[in-house]
Design a protein around this motif. Structure first.
Motif, PDB file in Angstrom:
ATOM      1  N   ASP A 113     -48.117 -11.343  73.094  1.00  0.00           N
ATOM      2  CA  ASP A 113     -48.323 -11.371  74.297  1.00  0.00           C
ATOM      3  C   ASP A 113     -49.474 -10.475  74.637  1.00  0.00           C
ATOM      4  OD1 ASP A 113     -47.383  -8.850  74.402  1.00  0.00           O
ATOM      5  OD2 ASP A 113     -45.693  -8.986  75.479  1.00  0.00           O
ATOM      6  N   ASP A 114     -50.099 -10.315  75.995  1.00  0.00           N
ATOM      7  CA  ASP A 114     -51.346  -9.622  76.173  1.00  0.00           C
ATOM      8  C   ASP A 114     -51.104  -8.111  75.935  1.00  0.00           C
ATOM      9  OD1 ASP A 114     -51.305 -12.063  77.814  1.00  0.00           O
ATOM     10  OD2 ASP A 114     -51.671 -11.300  79.462  1.00  0.00           O
ATOM     11  N   LYS A 115     -49.984  -7.561  75.839  1.00  0.00           N
ATOM     12  CA  LYS A 115     -49.838  -6.241  75.611  1.00  0.00           C
ATOM     13  C   LYS A 115     -49.794  -6.018  73.851  1.00  0.00           C
ATOM     14  CE  LYS A 115     -48.242  -5.079  79.771  1.00  0.00           C
ATOM     15  NZ  LYS A 115     -47.250  -4.698  80.622  1.00  0.00           N
ATOM     16  N   GLY A 116     -49.824  -7.040  73.187  1.00  0.00           N
ATOM     17  CA  GLY A 116     -49.405  -7.028  71.620  1.00  0.00           C
ATOM     18  C   GLY A 116     -47.995  -7.037  71.038  1.00  0.00           C
ATOM     19  N   ARG A 117     -47.254  -7.430  71.989  1.00  0.00           N
ATOM     20  CA  ARG A 117     -45.737  -7.373  71.410  1.00  0.00           C
ATOM     21  C   ARG A 117     -45.436  -8.618  71.143  1.00  0.00           C
ATOM     22  NH1 ARG A 117     -43.922  -4.887  77.090  1.00  0.00           N
ATOM     23  NH2 ARG A 117     -44.683  -6.913  77.737  1.00  0.00           N
ATOM     24  N   GLY A 118     -45.037  -8.528  69.650  1.00  0.00           N
ATOM     25  CA  GLY A 118     -44.736  -9.654  69.311  1.00  0.00           C
ATOM     26  C   GLY A 118     -43.277 -10.295  69.186  1.00  0.00           C
ATOM     27  N   THR A 119     -42.912 -11.513  69.209  1.00  0.00           N
ATOM     28  CA  THR A 119     -41.654 -12.200  69.200  1.00  0.00           C
ATOM     29  C   THR A 119     -41.609 -13.108  68.089  1.00  0.00           C
ATOM     30  OG1 THR A 119     -41.685 -12.181  71.656  1.00  0.00           O
ATOM     31  CG2 THR A 119     -40.228 -13.575  70.741  1.00  0.00           C
ATOM     32  N   ARG A 120     -40.601 -12.947  67.179  1.00  0.00           N
ATOM     33  CA  ARG A 120     -40.397 -13.726  66.142  1.00  0.00           C
ATOM     34  C   ARG A 120     -39.657 -15.220  66.526  1.00  0.00           C
ATOM     35  NH1 ARG A 120     -36.162 -12.443  61.498  1.00  0.00           N
ATOM     36  NH2 ARG A 120     -34.869 -13.061  62.990  1.00  0.00           N
ATOM     37  N   PHE A 121     -40.286 -16.267  65.979  1.00  0.00           N
ATOM     38  CA  PHE A 121     -39.657 -17.651  66.067  1.00  0.00           C
ATOM     39  C   PHE A 121     -39.853 -18.215  64.678  1.00  0.00           C
ATOM     40  CE2 PHE A 121     -44.097 -18.190  67.168  1.00  0.00           C
ATOM     41  CZ  PHE A 121     -44.163 -19.323  66.840  1.00  0.00           C
ATOM     42  N   TRP A 122     -39.319 -19.342  64.707  1.00  0.00           N
ATOM     43  CA  TRP A 122     -39.288 -20.376  63.365  1.00  0.00           C
ATOM     44  C   TRP A 122     -40.284 -21.640  63.945  1.00  0.00           C
ATOM     45  CZ3 TRP A 122     -37.782 -18.773  58.748  1.00  0.00           C
ATOM     46  CH2 TRP A 122     -37.114 -17.314  58.710  1.00  0.00           C
ATOM     47  N   ARG A 123     -41.146 -22.052  62.860  1.00  0.00           N
ATOM     48  CA  ARG A 123     -41.644 -23.209  63.157  1.00  0.00           C
ATOM     49  C   ARG A 123     -41.003 -24.114  62.160  1.00  0.00           C
ATOM     50  NH1 ARG A 123     -46.594 -23.085  65.753  1.00  0.00           N
ATOM     51  NH2 ARG A 123     -47.541 -21.108  66.122  1.00  0.00           N
ATOM     52  N   LYS A 124     -40.721 -25.567  62.566  1.00  0.00           N
ATOM     53  CA  LYS A 124     -40.287 -26.410  61.940  1.00  0.00           C
ATOM     54  C   LYS A 124     -41.469 -27.418  61.595  1.00  0.00           C
ATOM     55  CE  LYS A 124     -35.503 -26.243  63.543  1.00  0.00           C
ATOM     56  NZ  LYS A 124     -34.462 -26.963  64.284  1.00  0.00           N
ATOM     57  N   CYS A 125     -41.810 -27.534  60.408  1.00  0.00           N
ATOM     58  CA  CYS A 125     -42.824 -28.280  60.034  1.00  0.00           C
ATOM     59  C   CYS A 125     -42.680 -29.315  58.884  1.00  0.00           C
ATOM     60  CB  CYS A 125     -44.000 -27.440  59.410  1.00  0.00           C
ATOM     61  SG  CYS A 125     -44.415 -25.890  60.193  1.00  0.00           S
ATOM     62  N   LEU A 126     -43.442 -30.370  59.057  1.00  0.00           N
ATOM     63  CA  LEU A 126     -43.176 -31.568  57.988  1.00  0.00           C
ATOM     64  C   LEU A 126     -44.138 -31.511  56.948  1.00  0.00           C
ATOM     65  CD1 LEU A 126     -41.790 -34.197  57.153  1.00  0.00           C
ATOM     66  CD2 LEU A 126     -43.421 -35.068  58.873  1.00  0.00           C
ATOM     67  N   PRO A 127     -43.782 -31.171  55.580  1.00  0.00           N
ATOM     68  CA  PRO A 127     -44.848 -31.076  54.798  1.00  0.00           C
ATOM     69  C   PRO A 127     -45.414 -32.502  54.180  1.00  0.00           C
ATOM     70  CG  PRO A 127     -42.836 -30.566  53.823  1.00  0.00           C
ATOM     71  CD  PRO A 127     -42.529 -30.825  55.369  1.00  0.00           C
ATOM     72  N   VAL A 128     -46.617 -32.853  54.420  1.00  0.00           N
ATOM     73  CA  VAL A 128     -46.979 -34.163  54.110  1.00  0.00           C
ATOM     74  C   VAL A 128     -47.995 -34.172  52.939  1.00  0.00           C
ATOM     75  CG1 VAL A 128     -48.367 -36.193  54.937  1.00  0.00           C
ATOM     76  CG2 VAL A 128     -46.867 -34.978  56.617  1.00  0.00           C
ATOM     77  N   PHE A 129     -47.427 -34.667  51.811  1.00  0.00           N
ATOM     78  CA  PHE A 129     -48.257 -34.552  50.386  1.00  0.00           C
ATOM     79  C   PHE A 129     -49.445 -35.732  50.289  1.00  0.00           C
ATOM     80  CE2 PHE A 129     -44.408 -32.228  49.813  1.00  0.00           C
ATOM     81  CZ  PHE A 129     -44.729 -31.108  48.867  1.00  0.00           C
ATOM     82  N   THR A 130     -50.357 -34.987  50.081  1.00  0.00           N
ATOM     83  CA  THR A 130     -51.821 -35.922  50.009  1.00  0.00           C
ATOM     84  C   THR A 130     -52.249 -36.118  48.577  1.00  0.00           C
ATOM     85  OG1 THR A 130     -53.119 -33.956  50.136  1.00  0.00           O
ATOM     86  CG2 THR A 130     -52.643 -35.100  52.182  1.00  0.00           C
ATOM     87  N   LYS A 131     -51.621 -35.344  47.653  1.00  0.00           N
ATOM     88  CA  LYS A 131     -51.606 -35.378  46.196  1.00  0.00           C
ATOM     89  C   LYS A 131     -50.496 -34.620  45.731  1.00  0.00           C
ATOM     90  CE  LYS A 131     -56.681 -35.807  45.862  1.00  0.00           C
ATOM     91  NZ  LYS A 131     -58.161 -35.227  45.585  1.00  0.00           N
ATOM     92  N   ASP A 132     -50.334 -34.670  44.281  1.00  0.00           N
ATOM     93  CA  ASP A 132     -49.279 -33.954  43.708  1.00  0.00           C
ATOM     94  C   ASP A 132     -49.154 -32.376  43.981  1.00  0.00           C
ATOM     95  OD1 ASP A 132     -48.203 -36.150  42.666  1.00  0.00           O
ATOM     96  OD2 ASP A 132     -49.047 -36.045  40.609  1.00  0.00           O
ATOM     97  N   ASP A 133     -50.420 -31.972  44.118  1.00  0.00           N
ATOM     98  CA  ASP A 133     -50.361 -30.507  44.362  1.00  0.00           C
ATOM     99  C   ASP A 133     -51.126 -30.094  45.645  1.00  0.00           C
ATOM    100  OD1 ASP A 133     -53.024 -31.430  43.858  1.00  0.00           O
ATOM    101  OD2 ASP A 133     -53.471 -29.747  42.486  1.00  0.00           O
TER     102      ASP A 133
END
Length: 53
Positions: free
Chosen positions: A9-29
């Motif tokens: 937030d504006d005062k620099g206080r952090g709130t922890r949360f989890w992001r759900k992401c879909l990994p999309v492979f463009t090549k093997d690595d």
């Protein structure tokens, strides 16, 4: 894939949360994280020094 992230937030206080992401492979690595508000730049897997390939 779920990733832990923080929102600040504006005062620099952090709130922890989890992001759900879909990994999309463009090549093997290479992949991008889709539908989660992260950078659309490709992630590249580091070369594993213990790999036998």
């Amino acid at each position: 894939m779920e990733m832990e992230d923080y929102a600040y937030d504006d005062k620099g206080r952090g709130t922890r949360f989890w992001r759900k992401c879909l990994p999309v492979f463009t090549k093997d690595d290479r992949f991008v994280l889709a539908n989660c508000g992260m950078s659309q730049d490709e992630f590249v897997r580091d070369t594993d020094p213990n790999s036998t390939r």
